[in-house]
Design an enzyme around this catalytic site. Structure first.
Site, PDB file in Angstrom:
ATOM      1  N   GLY A  58       0.844  -1.195   0.000  1.00  0.00           N
ATOM      2  CA  GLY A  58       0.000   0.000   0.000  1.00  0.00           C
ATOM      3  C   GLY A  58       0.870   1.232   0.000  1.00  0.00           C
ATOM      4  N   CYS A  85       5.144  -6.216   1.878  1.00  0.00           N
ATOM      5  CA  CYS A  85       5.508  -4.794   1.812  1.00  0.00           C
ATOM      6  C   CYS A  85       4.781  -4.010   2.910  1.00  0.00           C
ATOM      7  CB  CYS A  85       5.224  -4.250   0.417  1.00  0.00           C
ATOM      8  SG  CYS A  85       6.024  -2.649   0.149  1.00  0.00           S
ATOM      9  N   TYR A  86       3.837  -3.134   2.555  1.00  0.00           N
ATOM     10  CA  TYR A  86       3.103  -2.395   3.592  1.00  0.00           C
ATOM     11  C   TYR A  86       2.481  -3.370   4.595  1.00  0.00           C
ATOM     12  CZ  TYR A  86      -0.328   0.658   5.815  1.00  0.00           C
ATOM     13  OH  TYR A  86      -1.063   1.361   6.725  1.00  0.00           O
ATOM     14  N   HIS A 173       8.069  -7.957  -3.030  1.00  0.00           N
ATOM     15  CA  HIS A 173       6.807  -8.394  -3.648  1.00  0.00           C
ATOM     16  C   HIS A 173       6.965  -9.759  -4.334  1.00  0.00           C
ATOM     17  CE1 HIS A 173       4.443  -4.713  -3.124  1.00  0.00           C
ATOM     18  NE2 HIS A 173       5.617  -4.122  -3.156  1.00  0.00           N
ATOM     19  N   GLU A 175       4.729 -11.526  -5.604  1.00  0.00           N
ATOM     20  CA  GLU A 175       3.726 -11.732  -6.660  1.00  0.00           C
ATOM     21  C   GLU A 175       4.175 -11.227  -8.027  1.00  0.00           C
ATOM     22  OE1 GLU A 175       3.694  -9.591  -4.239  1.00  0.00           O
ATOM     23  OE2 GLU A 175       2.630  -7.743  -4.693  1.00  0.00           O
ATOM     24  N   ASP A 231     -15.826 -13.631 -23.010  1.00  0.00           N
ATOM     25  CA  ASP A 231     -16.648 -13.645 -21.801  1.00  0.00           C
ATOM     26  C   ASP A 231     -18.094 -14.018 -22.107  1.00  0.00           C
ATOM     27  OD1 ASP A 231     -14.320 -12.773 -20.715  1.00  0.00           O
ATOM     28  OD2 ASP A 231     -14.959 -10.697 -20.454  1.00  0.00           O
ATOM     29  N   LYS A 373      -9.536 -13.364 -16.310  1.00  0.00           N
ATOM     30  CA  LYS A 373      -9.638 -13.593 -17.756  1.00  0.00           C
ATOM     31  C   LYS A 373      -9.029 -14.931 -18.195  1.00  0.00           C
ATOM     32  CE  LYS A 373     -10.866 -11.642 -21.658  1.00  0.00           C
ATOM     33  NZ  LYS A 373     -12.109 -10.865 -21.842  1.00  0.00           N
TER      34      LYS A 373
END
Ligand code: XMP
Length: 516
Positions: A58, A85-86, A173, A175, A231, A373
């Protein structure tokens, strides 16, 4: 489908840029994951019974009064927590550690040294590993009961843990793909720390969703606006499997589709296709061309196409009469954005026209609202939808209307359709990989050329190919020169009205991906 019955990792969002990425990574490891605002109450969290909680990054400093925060009890629920992180700083701050402004902020790829000899989080991770850092504060001292498990020269607590309490924190991070072994770390958290078994499988999602829809809709009727995009196609097939002929799909061919696309959609969903449903194709080309006559302003075109689409859909819906359900292809990123109140990030031009005013329905049904997606594509493959529909590149709602610069005419639509079909065919044949989107557009420029012994005064086609992961920024792709030459020669030879082909080398920003 009830998400609560399966293993779930809860991501609490503190406003970082990568919240969706965390959830996608966890799901890639076959564990279902949901993103919620950090304000989600403890009671709700208990009721959800997640196997683990991940606190995102954040933009704030934990010691500011107005910063996003969480109750200390979050760390006492007995549920494993990973702070990123945050989130890591918040864990330290709440549990009595010290967070300060770092003397040197770290940004970008950074070598991190794992100093713990054994850690569930760092199993199979190298002792020195590249991680993505992006912070101005850092944990100066870990709380009591924690041990420091990793560091960098500028960051004394790059990771810490309290194994007995199942609390883990990383300053970097995991991710993002720049963290070389980030995938392993997240997998370790989910499997080693949270003891997940990995029960998120697309096959079972499809089965459960079909069963759930069957139960919910019963003998009711549903209506779906089918565009032929991924979709709406996947949503339609799920519904068709659940309720067969009680589903009516309306496919509006606005005459601004790519070459043969209307017929391709009809081949799959029409009466000769494999699915049981009512399929109505509305050939509304002339209606759209008439509306667009002489209109040159891009936003005006978008608006007219969007509005006309709704009017056509309504006309058909009125003929059909009242239905119980209106099917929408909403996917998880839209849900997260609206749930977190970040609607400003959705571009206005993507909301082509809103909901139809005069469609008589009781409830909206959104069978894809839990999927990202790539998961929608996977579900499409599970359902046996042909690859050319499942793997389709993004295509704007206003279609070729915004790839023809200036006024749209039937003739110009034909030119851009033919040129684009040649371009796609040759790029596919050459096996060029890694393109986010590529297409031909018709410029509004005519110039002098020579063909045989005659002078020509014809249009220039522009070719665009971009690499992008989020479509918010993009780089122009370096297509092989021989492919470009082949495409050029085929377009000028085969498409009447074109005597020049240009390649767009601009990135986004400053350009956009589409031309209008
Ligand atoms: P831009 O041109 O804004 O495009 O860089 C980013 C992505 O959005 C798509 N796009 C649209 N999609 N209606 C849509 O449904 C639109 O009006 C529209 N304009 C752009 C574009 O194809 C790209 O994927």
């Amino acid at each position: 489908m009830e998400a609560k019955t399966r293993e779930m990792i809860l991501v609490l969002d503190f406003g970082g840029q990568y919240n969706q990425l965390i959830a996608r990574r966890v799901r890639e490891d076959h564990v279902y994951c949901e993103v919620h605002p950090h304000t989600l109450g403890l009671d709700k969290i208990r009721a959800m019974a997640p196997k683990g909680i991940i606190l995102t990054g954040g933009p704030n400093s934990v010691y500011r009064e107005d910063s996003a925060t969480c109750p200390e009890e979050l760390f006492k629920l007995g549920i494993p927590v990973l702070g990123i992180c945050y989130g890591s700083q918040l864990m330290a701050h709440k549990l009595g550690g010290r967070v300060e402004t770092a003397p040197t902020s770290e940004y970008g790829k950074t070598e991190v040294e794992i100093i713990a000899s054994q850690s569930k989080l760092f199993e199979d991770v190298d002792k020195k590993t590249i991680c993505w850092m992006s912070h101005t504060d850092y944990i100066a001292a870990a709380p009591a009961g924690f041990r420091v498990t990793a560091r960098t020269p500028a960051c004394p607590v790059a990771a810490m843990e309290n194994e007995a309490e199942h609390l883990y924190a990383v300053q970097f991070h995991p991710e993002v793909m720049h963290t070389a072994q980030g995938k392993t770390m997240l997998k370790n958290f989910v499997y080693n720390v949270c003891s997940c078994t990995g029960d998120w499988r697309m096959g079972s999602f499809v089965q459960e969703t079909v069963a759930g829809l069957k139960q919910k809709i019963g003998s009711g009727k549903a209506l779906c606006a089918l565009s032929g995009g991924v979709d709406s196609s996947v949503a339609a097939v799920l519904l068709s499997k659940a309720i067969g002929k009680q589903l009516t799909c309306v496919f509006v061919d606005h005459g601004l589709l790519r070459k043969d696309e209307g017929d391709q959609v009809e081949a799959v969903f029409g009466p000769d296709g494999p699915y049981e449903l009512n399929f109505i194709r509305v050939n509304a080309k002339e209606r759209f061309y008439k509306k667009l006559e002489g209109v040159t302003e891009p936003e005006r075109k978008r608006k007219l196409i969007g509005e006309e689409f709704i009017r056509v859909f309504e006309d058909v819906a009125q003929e059909i009469g009242a239905v119980d359900y209106l099917v929408q292809g909403t996917i998880y990123p839209d849900v997260i954005e609206s749930g977190l109140g970040n609607s400003a990030t959705i571009k206005s031009h993507h909301n082509v026209g809103g909901l139809p005013d005069f469609v008589d329905f009781r409830e909206i049904v959104e069978p894809l609202r839990l999927l990202f997606k790539d998961e929608v594509r996977e579900a499409g493959r599970e359902l046996g939808i042909p690859d050319y529909l499942v793997n389709r590149q993004p295509f704007p709602g206003p279609g070729l209307g915004i790839r023809i610069i200036g006024a749209v005419t039937k003739e110009k639509v034909k030119i851009v359709q033919e040129a684009d079909a040649i371009y796609r065919e040759e790029v596919e044949k050459a096996g060029v990989q890694g393109l986010g989107q590529y297409f031909a557009a018709l410029t509004n420029m005519r110039s002098v050329g020579v063909m045989g012994d005659g002078r020509t005064y014809d249009y220039a086609i522009a070719l665009r190919a971009v690499m992008t992961s989020d479509f918010m920024t993009a780089e122009s792709a370096q297509l092989p020169w021989d492919v470009l030459q082949k495409v050029t020669s085929r377009i000028v030879n085969e498409v009447k009205g074109v005597n020049r082909v240009l390649y767009d080398c601009t990135g986004k920003p400053p350009a956009t991906i589409e031309f209008e």
